[in-house]
Scaffold this active site. Structure first.
Site, short mmCIF file in Angstrom:
data_model
loop_
_atom_site.label_atom_id
_atom_site.label_comp_id
_atom_site.label_asym_id
_atom_site.label_seq_id
_atom_site.Cartn_x
_atom_site.Cartn_y
_atom_site.Cartn_z
N ASN A 64 0.84 -1.19 0.00
CA ASN A 64 0.00 0.00 0.00
C ASN A 64 0.88 1.26 0.00
O ASN A 64 2.11 1.17 -0.12
CB ASN A 64 -0.94 -0.04 1.21
N ARG A 66 6.55 -8.47 19.61
CA ARG A 66 6.64 -9.76 20.30
C ARG A 66 5.59 -10.72 19.76
O ARG A 66 4.50 -10.29 19.36
CB ARG A 66 6.41 -9.58 21.80
N ARG A 115 0.87 -15.26 19.49
CA ARG A 115 0.48 -16.67 19.45
C ARG A 115 0.80 -17.24 18.07
O ARG A 115 1.12 -16.50 17.13
CB ARG A 115 -1.01 -16.84 19.75
N HIS A 172 23.51 3.62 12.05
CA HIS A 172 24.68 4.43 12.37
C HIS A 172 25.22 4.01 13.73
O HIS A 172 24.46 3.52 14.58
CB HIS A 172 24.32 5.91 12.39
N THR A 185 12.34 -5.58 15.98
CA THR A 185 13.78 -5.46 16.28
C THR A 185 14.48 -6.80 16.33
O THR A 185 15.71 -6.85 16.32
CB THR A 185 13.98 -4.75 17.62
N LYS A 186 13.69 -7.91 16.41
CA LYS A 186 14.27 -9.25 16.50
C LYS A 186 13.55 -10.18 15.53
O LYS A 186 12.43 -9.90 15.11
CB LYS A 186 14.17 -9.79 17.93
#
Length: 212
Positions: free
Chosen positions: A83, A178, A181, A113, A163-164
């Site tokens: 989109n 996070r 489920r 950076h 971030t992970k």
């Protein structure tokens, strides 16, 4: 190694050396043409976006406006849809699988950076590649950070900051993102939360972005 080779290897590099500025300028010209294509010429969009990205499937559709650094460092699989207002900072490789959908204002950032100001002020930066698997839906206003892998069949909730790594077959949301489920076969019959499909053909075919 020159600065482009360092960039693509995930090493510290300087973005204005060894022809990188020229490559970004050439890509800006292609992006400008794409983003300013008149509606009566939208039949040309697929050809233009394929001239921007490094690799695509047969069917690919990105609603303008779209922004990226180089374009050539982005690979998308078959049937990719995004989109409005997609931003991909592709100083590192970005690999996206088949049947992937992005909501509006998604940002994919391979660029970063150094944390310490003295190192950052040197002008060195880096790009760490991002991989997004098959059958992934990323909700609007989501940001994907350098080095992340999102597994097959995932749904990333809107407004997330990833971030992970996210394992396959998961719903994940939040800042930082996070896993909430696993996605199961029971989810097939619902189109939104606890609302069940009132039609019978929702499993009969695969949507193709060329139908838009």
């Amino acid at each position: 190694m020159n600065q482009k080779e360092r960039m693509l290897a995930g090493l510290p590099y300087k973005a204005w050396l060894d022809g990188l500025s020229r490559e970004r300028l050439e890509n800006k010209k292609r992006i400008y043409e794409y983003n300013n294509l008149p509606p009566e010429r939208w039949g040309e969009m697929t050809e233009l976006i394929k001239n921007i990205l490094g690799k695509t499937g047969k069917e690919v559709h990105i609603e303008p406006p779209f922004r990226c650094d180089y374009g050539r460092n982005i690979e998308v699989g078959e049937n990719f849809y995004s989109n409005f207002n997609l931003v991909i900072l592709d100083v590192g490789k970005v690999k996206i699988g088949d049947n992937v959908m992005f909501g509006p204002n998604v940002a994919v950032y391979t660029a970063g950076h150094p944390l310490h100001h003295e190192s950052r002020n040197s002008g060195y930066e880096y790009g760490i590649g991002i991989t997004i698997g098959n059958n992934v839906w990323i909700g609007g206003n989501t940001a994907v950070m350098p080095g992340v892998t999102i597994g097959d069949n995932c749904v990333i909730g809107g407004g997330s900051v990833v971030t992970k790594d996210i394992p396959p077959d998961c719903i994940a949301v939040g800042n930082p993102c996070r896993v909430i489920r696993k996605i199961t076969d029971e989810d097939k019959k619902y189109y939104f939360k606890d609302r069940e499909f009132d039609v019978d053909d929702y499993l009969d075919s695969v949507f193709n972005v060329s139908e838009l």
